[in-house]
Design an enzyme around this catalytic site. Structure first.
Site, mmCIF file in Angstrom:
data_model
loop_
_atom_site.group_PDB
_atom_site.id
_atom_site.type_symbol
_atom_site.label_atom_id
_atom_site.label_comp_id
_atom_site.label_asym_id
_atom_site.label_seq_id
_atom_site.Cartn_x
_atom_site.Cartn_y
_atom_site.Cartn_z
ATOM 1 N N THR A 1 0.749 -1.055 -0.117
ATOM 2 C CA THR A 1 0.029 0.055 -0.017
ATOM 3 C C THR A 1 0.912 1.133 0.211
ATOM 4 O O THR A 1 1.882 1.329 0.832
ATOM 5 C CB THR A 1 -0.944 -0.004 1.200
ATOM 6 O OG1 THR A 1 -1.801 -1.190 0.889
ATOM 7 C CG2 THR A 1 -1.825 1.121 1.295
ATOM 8 N N PHE B 1 1.222 4.972 0.862
ATOM 9 C CA PHE B 1 0.600 6.010 1.813
ATOM 10 C C PHE B 1 1.100 7.649 1.403
ATOM 11 O O PHE B 1 2.415 7.590 0.903
ATOM 12 C CB PHE B 1 0.942 5.793 3.351
ATOM 13 C CG PHE B 1 0.313 4.639 3.907
ATOM 14 C CD1 PHE B 1 0.814 3.342 3.588
ATOM 15 C CD2 PHE B 1 -0.867 4.769 4.623
ATOM 16 C CE1 PHE B 1 0.091 2.150 4.210
ATOM 17 C CE2 PHE B 1 -1.424 3.706 5.197
ATOM 18 C CZ PHE B 1 -0.641 2.418 5.183
#
Lengths: 291, 291
Positions: free
Chosen positions: A174, A176
């Site tokens: 992921t 960020f």
């Protein structure tokens, strides 16, 4: 500095914040403010209850985090950095695998484990939480509940890891982004550890095209192509006016302080309905990064 | 024909299917097969348990339905039509508003009512269901539960409409696509009511670009621009290989049987890593449509 992160102790956002702090922030007295959902991180920032926010933007399996994209457009914020976290979803519970009737997680967690859930718990009830770490906390309540969350949250909430690495693809990451209020962006950037001068930069913008100008997207991409500016991402989101009307989120290599980028942005701005500059920040996964 | 739709009686997909059947299908004896989630619609189609599937593709507030995009790439299916349904989410329950502790809906339903939920039920537990109509069915179990679903499901499941029109924007529309197994696509299209010859067509493709070729997306869009082919949508999804690697879903005006479209596709195909043709089908919202 006060840093707003999504979720409770042990959350992926906390991990992201710590990764980024270690690399970029000089002072040692940083306070993490844990938020119950992504919207709360933006609200805390807006209300000056934190200086920096850390929110998930996109995942390699489940794609964009819609609410983050929407709030980047709505709120008066800038992106000052990014960090990538390896996601290792585990099934956590106080009970046994055969007793699980309810599985809790953030919608992204449920989506990243969709095939696993369908195969292993076809009858389980799925519940949405604001973050994966909240799911872990809630799973402590009953033995028939399990959470999809990080192995770190198992330690924090004293849950057993019933099954490790349950996401639908082996590799799961992921991205960020690190955000600030626009008014404080420059001050905060100045207070950070100086970036290695060889670090390449990336710039993020949002554009809304005129619907009545066919080929508008092509002409924007042409601005980048003719200057050999490399696009790293292009993503559409509904404008929320009518179906079939979109805003585009575009990431590209280069720094707004470079003349070539400044000129391209100037040309694009004059041909679109709206352009929002989110910011220029050091790019990850570059050749510099691996040193 | 057997038509697989998402959800139970009263679902938005059922409405979409009925809209499309009325306009396109000659015979009267069509059977709707209700599926518990989007993946099941594709599975039913794959297993020849239905001839046609109707699935949501994008919503004007919450954007793309990721699982539908992923399965359009994975499965051997074609798109033969589209239809647009007006979404009017209501809060449905057996109980009273002040007693609601749990709100159930499809992730898209929860997402489309995000601000409403945060404001009106900040403490409610949110549960995900495979469809909004399943949420309505489940809400019949306890008075403290409410579903976000269509007004039609209130009738079907004898629930009260506690609050009508609760989505975050006044206008809310979902585009559904009509899919078939590739092997039967031509036969099914031949069996449909002939389209008014003035109806314009739209074509949908999926392309995977070579990562090592910067400007590849620009050169594809150039093929459309130089032939004055109007793009109606471009959407990226993760390739699920590594973060930052995408496939693009592109919709444009024109029919694959037109020479100009055929040539453009031929040129694009030779410059990309992969091209999947999803199909050409009558476009909605055109000037013809409103007659």
């Amino acid at each position: 500095m006060r840093i707003g992160v999504l979720g409770l102790k042990g959350s992926y956002s906390e991990k992201a914040a710590k990764q980024w702090i270690t690399k970029n922030v000089l002072e040692n007295d940083n306070i993490l403010e844990h938020c119950s959902d992504i919207q709360d991180v933006f609200t805390l920032l807006e209300n000056k209850q934190c200086d920096i926010g850390v929110v998930p933007l996109e995942n390699s399996i489940e794609g964009s985090v819609g609410i983050t994209l929407d709030l980047l457009l709505e709120k008066d914020v800038n992106i000052i950095g990014e960090t990538i976290v390896t996601i290792e979803h585990c099934l956590l519970s106080r009970g046994k695998k055969e007793d699980i009737k309810v599985v809790l997680s953030h919608p992204q967690g449920l989506g990243q484990c969709r095939n696993f859930l369908k195969k292993t718990f076809p009858l389980a009830e799925l519940r949405t939480t604001g973050s994966t770490s909240h799911a872990a906390k809630l799973a402590t309540e009953f033995e028939e509940m399990a959470a999809i969350a990080s192995p770190e949250t198992a330690d924090v909430y004293k849950l057993d890891i019933l099954m490790p690495n349950i996401q639908d693809r082996k590799h799961n990451h992921t991205r960020f982004v690190i955000i600030t209020r626009s008014e404080t962006t420059e001050d905060i950037i100045r207070s950070l550890r100086p970036t290695d001068s060889c670090d390449p930069y990336k710039t993020s913008i949002i554009v809304y095209l005129d619907r009545d100008r066919p080929g508008a997207l092509y002409s924007i991409l042409g601005e980048f192509a003719k200057n050999n500016i490399n696009l790293t991402r292009i993503e559409s989101r509904p404008s929320k006016k009518v179906l079939g009307d979109y805003v585009f989120y575009i990431d590209f290599e280069g720094n707004i302080s470079d003349d070539i980028i400044k000129d391209a942005i100037y040309n694009i701005e004059s041909s679109v309905g709206m352009l929002k500059m989110l910011g220029s920040y050091p790019e990850l996964n570059s050749s510099c990064e691996s040193n």
